[in-house]
Enzyme design. Sequence first.
Site: not given
Length: 593
Positions: A161, A297, A438-440
């Site tokens: 990604m 997430r 990570y991932e928000g």
Amino acid sequence: MSYQAPIKDMQFVMNELADLTSISALPGYEDASPELAQAVLEEAARFNQEVLAPLNVIGDQQPSTWKDGVVTTTPGFKEAFRQFSEAGWQGVVHPQAFGGQGLPKLVATPCTEMLNAANLSFALCPLLTDGAVEALLTAGTEAQRALYVPKLLSGEWTGTMNLTEPQAGSDLAMVRTRAEREADGTYRIFGTKIFITFGEHDMAENIVHLVLARTPDAPAGVKGISLFIVPKFNVDAEGNLGARNDVHCVSIEHKLGIKASPTAVLQFGDNGGATGYLVGEENRGLEYMFIMMNAARFAVGMQGVAIAERAYQHAVAYARDRLQSRPVDGSSRDAVAIIHHPDVKRMLMTMRALTEGARALAYVAAAHADIGHHAADAAERKRAQAVYEFLVPIVKGWSTEMSLEVTSLGVQVHGGMGFIEETGAAQYYRDARILPIYEGTTAIQANDLIGRKTLRDGGAVARALCEQIRVTENELRALGGVGPGVADRLAKGREALSIAVDYVLANTQDNANAVFAGSVPYLTLAGIVLGGWQMGRALLAAQSLRDQDPSFYDAKIGTARFFADHFLTRAPGLALAITEGAASTLSLAEAQF
């Protein structure tokens, strides 16, 4: 300390809290019986305990390396990935039509937990591939799905990604990577992407990069972002590898933790442009990428549960063996194992209760995802999907923040030896530190919980969950024993969450800064209350099943009570921090900074 998958607790949560029997009655899941699930979990446990867990420390000590654009992974990873792929673990939850097993997310979730508990660095490669598969299944053309998905599920290829750029972290409106149209319908991709997990490695023959970029005439901001497939090696229509594409790894990062996972800087287009293939429609890339993000997430939330479980097991084993100090009650003149000391018991119970609460909430969320996709009734699908989407930022944010507390306590249980790398406790703490980032980040999850998940539906899902909690309270009061006490704690937690929901709904329009200053406490409150609700439900189930295995179910009852006494009691204070403390945070910060 070797990892032992907590299969019995996993099965308890799957069967008693997430209702696997009901999930296996959904269309398409008829074969996913509790018996099949048990067989899958036992085989997953064997593989992860025997193959991946022994490589965890090796990966920390011998990380992936980069030289002249080539990344060499930790010794043993390549062979382990071959075994992982050949056993079909990449395709557990994906459609059989593409080579997957088509099992429910509820069955796949404990497999994900075991994978991450055994070896967090290794698990990141399958995690990103899962996200790529989800995006292609949702937004790819029939030809793209047929070409890429089977290869991704077989492990011949892996996925990535590509969002972040040097100037564009969480703010994807600032993405500058460009995509220029070619006459043959392909695109030429130019730009730099950073923090690309397994963006280069030696474990598979090809890597399928999913890349966010802008076409020349795209609108400004996030509305002008498109999504492209950019394979490391170009492939023909039959999937045969061709020439190397113009995408190269120019370095990998040196990190605090997850050292065996190569985090790459990728350069696209230094030699004329990397060939890219549009996914879906132009300017809808962010929408498609969020399919990957949501899958990732939830998976990162499971990483939090997994690393917490691993740290807990490690700490318990040490506490049983470490002799230190006489008992405070004078019951022995000799030093005893530290597991007998009251504060060590408190730390271990904290680790256990938080891990079990987060696991239960995540598995229940997974069951809602299955219902949301497979229920026969459209209204039921819509309701379940809304609950799942509400829970995802909580599973991600609360579970990963929880993992920091648990892994830190794991170091503390070891005392000074916990600060020494040889004991292994420090690795879990270091590895866990990336999870809330990570991932928000946690703040991004919290903003999502407020903006998209509470405000958008006027608090409907949050209030519906509170009503379900009220039902559990009544059942606990009728139980007797410790039930009424836990019910009282849970009721106070529910009331606190309701107050916070009302505050968010009433104040966001006129005082958005104050509301969002309390967003992380709001997420924390939701995690504690909803996790506490699942622990209350676990208490009810354990009491009814107690005669089958008194030792196991008494431990469940005790852990539920501990969670209520030590964590649900925090809920009223968090509600005050949200409704009163957030606004003062802003004024004080302005005065101080």
